[in-house]
Design a protein around this motif. Sequence first.
Motif, PDB file in Angstrom:
ATOM      1  N   MET A 122       0.824  -1.209   0.000  1.00 60.72           N
ATOM      2  CA  MET A 122       0.000   0.000   0.000  1.00 60.72           C
ATOM      3  C   MET A 122       0.861   1.264   0.000  1.00 60.72           C
ATOM      4  O   MET A 122       0.412   2.366   0.180  1.00 60.72           O
ATOM      5  CB  MET A 122      -0.909  -0.009   1.230  1.00 60.72           C
ATOM      6  CG  MET A 122      -2.016   1.011   1.217  1.00 60.72           C
ATOM      7  SD  MET A 122      -3.161   0.776   2.597  1.00 60.72           S
ATOM      8  CE  MET A 122      -4.097  -0.626   1.984  1.00 60.72           C
ATOM      9  N   SER A 123       2.134   1.114  -0.213  1.00 59.35           N
ATOM     10  CA  SER A 123       3.055   2.239  -0.077  1.00 59.35           C
ATOM     11  C   SER A 123       2.850   3.278  -1.170  1.00 59.35           C
ATOM     12  O   SER A 123       2.596   2.970  -2.319  1.00 59.35           O
ATOM     13  CB  SER A 123       4.509   1.742  -0.135  1.00 59.35           C
ATOM     14  OG  SER A 123       5.396   2.829  -0.143  1.00 59.35           O
ATOM     15  N   THR A 138      -3.439   6.414  -0.316  1.00 58.00           N
ATOM     16  CA  THR A 138      -3.566   4.988  -0.608  1.00 58.00           C
ATOM     17  C   THR A 138      -4.767   4.350   0.080  1.00 58.00           C
ATOM     18  O   THR A 138      -5.141   3.226  -0.246  1.00 58.00           O
ATOM     19  CB  THR A 138      -2.302   4.241  -0.150  1.00 58.00           C
ATOM     20  OG1 THR A 138      -2.116   4.462   1.253  1.00 58.00           O
ATOM     21  CG2 THR A 138      -1.079   4.734  -0.904  1.00 58.00           C
ATOM     22  N   LEU A 139      -5.371   5.064   1.025  1.00 57.92           N
ATOM     23  CA  LEU A 139      -6.491   4.534   1.790  1.00 57.92           C
ATOM     24  C   LEU A 139      -7.325   5.710   2.279  1.00 57.92           C
ATOM     25  O   LEU A 139      -6.778   6.755   2.640  1.00 57.92           O
ATOM     26  CB  LEU A 139      -5.968   3.728   2.985  1.00 57.92           C
ATOM     27  CG  LEU A 139      -6.988   3.183   3.990  1.00 57.92           C
ATOM     28  CD1 LEU A 139      -7.855   2.101   3.342  1.00 57.92           C
ATOM     29  CD2 LEU A 139      -6.270   2.615   5.220  1.00 57.92           C
ATOM     30  N   LEU A 140      -8.649   5.546   2.276  1.00 59.06           N
ATOM     31  CA  LEU A 140      -9.551   6.563   2.807  1.00 59.06           C
ATOM     32  C   LEU A 140     -10.301   5.964   3.996  1.00 59.06           C
ATOM     33  O   LEU A 140     -10.864   4.868   3.901  1.00 59.06           O
ATOM     34  CB  LEU A 140     -10.549   7.013   1.739  1.00 59.06           C
ATOM     35  CG  LEU A 140     -11.677   7.950   2.198  1.00 59.06           C
ATOM     36  CD1 LEU A 140     -11.114   9.274   2.716  1.00 59.06           C
ATOM     37  CD2 LEU A 140     -12.676   8.203   1.065  1.00 59.06           C
ATOM     38  N   ILE A 141     -10.293   6.684   5.122  1.00 59.75           N
ATOM     39  CA  ILE A 141     -11.047   6.277   6.302  1.00 59.75           C
ATOM     40  C   ILE A 141     -12.121   7.320   6.547  1.00 59.75           C
ATOM     41  O   ILE A 141     -11.836   8.520   6.595  1.00 59.75           O
ATOM     42  CB  ILE A 141     -10.128   6.142   7.529  1.00 59.75           C
ATOM     43  CG1 ILE A 141      -9.065   5.072   7.266  1.00 59.75           C
ATOM     44  CG2 ILE A 141     -10.939   5.784   8.771  1.00 59.75           C
ATOM     45  CD1 ILE A 141      -8.040   4.949   8.373  1.00 59.75           C
ATOM     46  N   VAL A 161       2.083   0.875   5.365  1.00 60.09           N
ATOM     47  CA  VAL A 161       3.520   0.928   5.625  1.00 60.09           C
ATOM     48  C   VAL A 161       3.943   2.357   5.897  1.00 60.09           C
ATOM     49  O   VAL A 161       3.197   3.307   5.641  1.00 60.09           O
ATOM     50  CB  VAL A 161       4.330   0.358   4.443  1.00 60.09           C
ATOM     51  CG1 VAL A 161       3.928  -1.079   4.146  1.00 60.09           C
ATOM     52  CG2 VAL A 161       4.159   1.230   3.190  1.00 60.09           C
ATOM     53  N   ARG A 162       5.125   2.511   6.432  1.00 61.35           N
ATOM     54  CA  ARG A 162       5.635   3.839   6.767  1.00 61.35           C
ATOM     55  C   ARG A 162       5.660   4.722   5.521  1.00 61.35           C
ATOM     56  O   ARG A 162       6.162   4.316   4.476  1.00 61.35           O
ATOM     57  CB  ARG A 162       7.036   3.753   7.366  1.00 61.35           C
ATOM     58  CG  ARG A 162       7.499   5.064   7.996  1.00 61.35           C
ATOM     59  CD  ARG A 162       8.881   4.929   8.609  1.00 61.35           C
ATOM     60  NE  ARG A 162       9.208   6.053   9.474  1.00 61.35           N
ATOM     61  CZ  ARG A 162       9.669   7.222   9.059  1.00 61.35           C
ATOM     62  NH1 ARG A 162       9.857   7.422   7.757  1.00 61.35           N
ATOM     63  NH2 ARG A 162       9.919   8.197   9.917  1.00 61.35           N
ATOM     64  N   GLY A 163       5.115   5.897   5.653  1.00 59.80           N
ATOM     65  CA  GLY A 163       5.083   6.837   4.540  1.00 59.80           C
ATOM     66  C   GLY A 163       3.789   6.842   3.746  1.00 59.80           C
ATOM     67  O   GLY A 163       3.577   7.732   2.928  1.00 59.80           O
ATOM     68  N   ASP A 164       2.921   5.841   3.953  1.00 64.03           N
ATOM     69  CA  ASP A 164       1.622   5.873   3.282  1.00 64.03           C
ATOM     70  C   ASP A 164       0.844   7.122   3.689  1.00 64.03           C
ATOM     71  O   ASP A 164       0.980   7.621   4.809  1.00 64.03           O
ATOM     72  CB  ASP A 164       0.791   4.642   3.658  1.00 64.03           C
ATOM     73  CG  ASP A 164       1.097   3.430   2.794  1.00 64.03           C
ATOM     74  OD1 ASP A 164       1.819   3.577   1.801  1.00 64.03           O
ATOM     75  OD2 ASP A 164       0.606   2.341   3.128  1.00 64.03           O
TER      76      ASP A 164
END
Length: 538
Positions: free
Chosen positions: A1-2, A131-134, A80-83
Amino acid sequence: MSAGGLDMADSPAFTDEESARYRAAGWWSDVTLSDAVSANAQHHADRVAYVDHLGGSLTWREFDSAATALAEQLVGVGVVRGDRIAVWHGDSAAIHVLFAAIERCGAVVVGIGARAGSREVAAILRGSRSTLLISDPVRSDAATRAAFGLPILELTDTDGAPRLDVEAAGAALTSERRLGADDVFLINSTSGTTGMPKCVVHTQNRWYYFHQKAVANGHLTPDDVVLPVIPTPYGFGIWTSHTTPIYLGATAVIQERFNARATCQAIAAHRATVLCCVSTQLTMLMADRASREYDLSSLRVVFTGGEALPYRPAADFETLTGATILQFYGSNETGILSATTLSDPQPRRLRTAGRIVPEMSVRLFDGDRDVTDAGRGQPACRGPATSLGYLDGTDHDQLFTRDGWMRMGDIAEIDADGYLTVTGRTSDFILRGGKNISAAQVEDAAATHPAIAVAAAVAMPDPVFGEKVCLYTELVDSQALDLPALVQHLLAVGVSKELLPERLVVLDELPRSSGGKVAKGVLREDIRARMEAGHGRS
């Protein structure tokens, strides 16, 4: 997911010398917000950290535990870190736990206003490369999920325990994920001058510095109960509802959105000592009967800004509540340039934006020419409160002078004692209730209606909000259009509510300048004349 890590090299950064100097002065720190949450959980575990409109509350121990659990969930789904994790969610205690959780798994929050429309959300998601929506259930229906083309998770709050609607097993956090105070932890949006909003890049240290100024100017302590009524993702909302309560270890009371009566109720019910609101919200409080019906005597300090306050009602509010009103001046991009303190006399506190903050090195410009000695010009600054600028260096030359000073969009005067007063604006914005609304964004949205040939948005004077959005239009052929039909269309295509026109004026032909551009100065004079003729009715 980076998303390729925390590559922000295209944004202006602080030099090693500046960073060392800010740390040596104590303006910056190596303590992160996540560190502060853990310290609060250890030293005053049972103190209430957040309480919200849903009726739930979290102690610092519960907040710390919930943030870790959410972070482990995020790692379990592949973060992951930075996403860059976009958050589109109504204000609540849960959103602050989520922000801390995203930090703990080494990712970056992309803050989206709860009232944003789908067009604006889509633009921010693309621009930030999220990379992701919450989101919350209100904003994550099936149509939304299909429109944005990226994974969407819902954040729910059951019995005070925020959780994501995902079945994946959580994964342990590792030290390699840890974000530092100088790392990017937040990307949020600001009003753009061209169609869609720009994204501002933030480190924690810039807000740690701002937090220290608030503590010093307002004599804040961990025993204060803070009531912020500004949306969380934006600059004023970040330090009042997230940064300062966490660093201070104080209690924050979160409302879903501002309402004068509900705010008065919350002050009385929670014995709030610190109120944080834009100037228009304070004006609305002062004008509402609820401010006389509820006991507001617990208030000690009111932080406000965004536009000038009406002096007499503000002074009356201080008399009514016993609170001291403190104004400051800055922006999402620049942070704080000037501020008032408890020791300033009332005329200074209520009629100016305060004295220049020395370490912010404020200068005045006319274009790229330094006019500081003249005492009037466009403020610009360099110092520990500034952001890293716009993501990907967008509009760098508009935001910065040639020699690297970050500009405000106003014209201001600085008197011999160092107090700043805003006298005008350089950009085409409508300042509605302390929020900059881009006229270009309003026009861009209106142009999606098939009946509109040309659109021009200007500020309409308003006694409560300062300004409202008035849209002048030329229509296609002999078509007809009224305001309700236009608003219905704009909502249907996902336009943010902040961009909705509040008055529509249809002309056969808009006035033009000699260069062929719409003469907005003429339109501003016209709407003022219409308001005066209609006795101020919008």
